[in-house]
Write a protein that holds these residues in place. Structure first.
Motif, PDB file in Angstrom:
ATOM      1  N   UNK A  32      -3.498   3.504  -0.138  1.00 33.20           N
ATOM      2  CA  UNK A  32      -4.733   3.932   0.795  1.00 33.20           C
ATOM      3  C   UNK A  32      -4.542   5.327   1.796  1.00 33.20           C
ATOM      4  N   UNK A  33      -3.295   6.234   1.715  1.00 38.55           N
ATOM      5  CA  UNK A  33      -3.647   7.193   2.116  1.00 38.55           C
ATOM      6  C   UNK A  33      -4.004   8.495   1.796  1.00 38.55           C
ATOM      7  N   UNK A  34      -4.329   9.472   0.994  1.00 34.95           N
ATOM      8  CA  UNK A  34      -4.012  10.873   0.828  1.00 34.95           C
ATOM      9  C   UNK A  34      -4.505  11.729   1.521  1.00 34.95           C
ATOM     10  N   UNK A  35      -3.219  12.239   1.836  1.00 36.28           N
ATOM     11  CA  UNK A  35      -3.132  13.558   2.705  1.00 36.28           C
ATOM     12  C   UNK A  35      -3.369  14.973   2.096  1.00 36.28           C
ATOM     13  N   UNK A  36      -3.717  15.635   2.599  1.00 36.94           N
ATOM     14  CA  UNK A  36      -3.929  17.759   2.301  1.00 36.94           C
ATOM     15  C   UNK A  36      -2.936  18.044   3.066  1.00 36.94           C
ATOM     16  N   UNK A  37      -2.172  18.545   2.985  1.00 40.94           N
ATOM     17  CA  UNK A  37      -1.986  19.691   4.405  1.00 40.94           C
ATOM     18  C   UNK A  37      -2.076  20.772   4.486  1.00 40.94           C
ATOM     19  N   UNK A  38      -2.809  21.891   4.591  1.00 36.96           N
ATOM     20  CA  UNK A  38      -2.966  22.579   4.950  1.00 36.96           C
ATOM     21  C   UNK A  38      -3.423  22.848   3.986  1.00 36.96           C
ATOM     22  N   UNK A  39      -5.108  22.619   2.960  1.00 34.94           N
ATOM     23  CA  UNK A  39      -5.597  22.728   1.925  1.00 34.94           C
ATOM     24  C   UNK A  39      -6.075  24.382   2.100  1.00 34.94           C
ATOM     25  N   UNK A  40      -6.313  24.649   0.759  1.00 33.72           N
ATOM     26  CA  UNK A  40      -6.918  25.995   0.057  1.00 33.72           C
ATOM     27  C   UNK A  40      -8.159  25.633   0.554  1.00 33.72           C
ATOM     28  N   UNK A  92       1.248  -0.994   0.205  1.00 33.36           N
ATOM     29  CA  UNK A  92      -0.024   0.217  -0.133  1.00 33.36           C
ATOM     30  C   UNK A  92       0.799   0.724   0.103  1.00 33.36           C
ATOM     31  N   UNK A  93       0.465   2.645  -0.240  1.00 32.94           N
ATOM     32  CA  UNK A  93       1.156   3.216  -1.150  1.00 32.94           C
ATOM     33  C   UNK A  93       0.271   4.756  -0.133  1.00 32.94           C
ATOM     34  N   UNK A  94       1.131   5.517  -0.287  1.00 28.87           N
ATOM     35  CA  UNK A  94       0.588   7.287   0.436  1.00 28.87           C
ATOM     36  C   UNK A  94       0.125   8.571  -0.517  1.00 28.87           C
ATOM     37  N   UNK A  95      -0.656   9.200  -0.884  1.00 30.38           N
ATOM     38  CA  UNK A  95      -0.092  10.118  -1.532  1.00 30.38           C
ATOM     39  C   UNK A  95      -0.063  11.652  -0.030  1.00 30.38           C
ATOM     40  N   UNK A  96       1.157  12.512  -0.049  1.00 35.22           N
ATOM     41  CA  UNK A  96       0.067  13.609   0.215  1.00 35.22           C
ATOM     42  C   UNK A  96       0.959  14.806  -0.482  1.00 35.22           C
ATOM     43  N   UNK A  97      -0.083  15.965   0.055  1.00 30.09           N
ATOM     44  CA  UNK A  97      -1.056  16.846  -0.829  1.00 30.09           C
ATOM     45  C   UNK A  97      -0.059  18.260  -0.205  1.00 30.09           C
TER      46      UNK A  97
END
Length: 420
Positions: free
Chosen positions: A404-412, A325-330
């Protein structure tokens, strides 16, 4: 993932099957696509489909990096006024370039199925409003062959990015018109003898005969366009009497997606800041490779990931090398990508993170990081289960593994932003 691009390419593929049986001629498609990774995937999938169908043919593409190099050369070398493309310019095109393949297909020297280009390659303008030399050359090559269809992929970016850092998106409709006018002039000239082509049916309307100009139809596809923007997009592309095909909203409901807003602050952030600061001190003593002077966004990314993986008990948070499994940090700004990736790797070395954007990251390094993330390879001794990117990564892509993970850091704080 609904096959929008394939649906637009289907007439060209069907025509090649019919041509093998001596029924009609093969059609060609010009694809305007926004991103390197998406272009690579589209070309690979189309070539694989041609092989499975037992069809020959060539698929060519251009890439953003070289487009930007052309733009810089254009800005430095071109005089003011309309750009003229000479026969010498066309003959000097390097073998292997997308323009050479398009030109050769019009001369019967290349069995072209599709050409995939970026907006910058096809329709960049100079500050005075005229086409750049590279765009004028690409348009001249397109006018010398017959494209039965222009496919604009991820067309919502015309409105999302066109007024900002990629203004070429706004010129796609004008470029299609310019190609039509160039082709009409060539067909009216006794000095030009194009290949014969037959009228076709594309996108629900009968195509005009080849003598009338260039592309017979424009198809724009996206899964991310607001209804309020339909008319603006149609006007920007210069479409006449367009046929709208809108999917069923119920089909876009993803029951497997769990949306959460997490406030990583207080003790969680203090712990992460201490960890990153300790890493900085150890690095100064030559004992570690961490991040220096951790910024608020790097601390927030680490704190949020710690809280989320602990709450969800994700398999991502494991020392098992076989974890698939993988994750994306935006993050919002490309300048934050490298620091956030370094901070995540420092705090979570058993997970690891690689950057996909940011200054100082060349195409080869970016591709190597993406492949390491996609294939589960280690980089510098660490896994690469997270990839840190701006919201451009992911548009139209089919990942080979579970994300498995999509994380948005400080989203608009607007739901119309591309990250959402």
């Amino acid at each position: 993932g609904d096959g929008k691009t394939l649906a637009a390419l289907a007439p060209a593929l069907a025509s090649r099957l019919a041509a093998q049986r001596g029924q009609g001629t093969s059609r060609r498609v010009l694809v305007v696509s926004p991103l390197n990774r998406l272009i690579t995937m589209q070309v690979d999938e189309l070539e694989e489909l041609l092989r499975k169908l037992g069809l020959g043919g060539t698929v060519v593409s251009s890439f953003i990096a070289s487009d930007r190099e052309f733009e810089e050369a254009d800005a430095a070398d071109e005089p003011e006024g309309p750009c003229e493309v000479s026969d010498d310019d066309l003959e000097a095109l390097p073998v292997g370039s997308v323009e050479r393949a398009i030109l050769d297909s019009g001369r019967g020297k290349c069995d072209l199925v599709a050409a995939v280009v970026t907006p910058e390659r096809l329709c960049s303008r100079r500050p005075d409003g005229e086409w750049t030399k590279s765009a004028a050359i690409t348009q001249a090559c397109c006018a010398r062959t017959t494209f039965d269809l222009v496919l604009v992929d991820e067309c919502h970016l015309i409105l999302d990015w066109g007024d900002g850092f990629r203004s070429a998106f706004l010129n796609i409709g004008a470029a299609c018109l310019a190609i039509s006018e160039l082709r009409a002039g060539l067909l009216a000239s006794a000095a030009y003898a194009p290949q014969p082509a037959d009228p076709t049916v594309a996108a629900g309307r009968v195509a005009e005969p080849p003598r009338a100009g260039g592309p017979t139809a424009v198809v724009a596809v996206t899964g991310t366009l607001r209804r309020s923007d339909y008319d603006t997009l149609i006007e920007t592309l210069g479409m006449r009497e367009p046929q709208l095909v809108v999917g069923d909203p119920e089909r876009f409901h993803r029951a497997n997606i769990n949306l959460q807003v997490m406030f990583a602050e207080g003790e969680e952030e203090r712990n992460m800041r201490e960890l990153l600061s300790e890493s900085e001190e150890a690095e100064a003593e030559g004992q570690s490779t961490g991040t220096s002077n951790p910024s608020a966004i790097a601390v927030s990314a680490c704190a949020a990931l710690a809280r989320f993986t602990r709450a969800q008990r994700l398999s991502l948070d494991t020392t098992d090398d076989a974890c698939d499994t993988r994750g994306i940090v935006y993050v919002t700004e490309a300048g934050d990508v490298a620091e956030v990736a370094a901070a995540l790797t420092c705090v979570f070395p058993h997970i690891g993170a690689v950057p996909y954007a940011g200054r100082g990251l060349n195409d080869r390094e970016r591709d190597a990081n993406y492949i390491a993330w996609e294939c589960g390879r280690k980089l510098s001794g660490h896994p690469a289960r997270l990839i840190v990117a701006t919201c451009a990564l992911g548009l139209g892509l089919n990942f080979a593994h579970e994300v498995e993970l999509v994380q948005h850091v400080r989203v608009r704080l607007t739901t119309s932003h591309p990250s959402h």
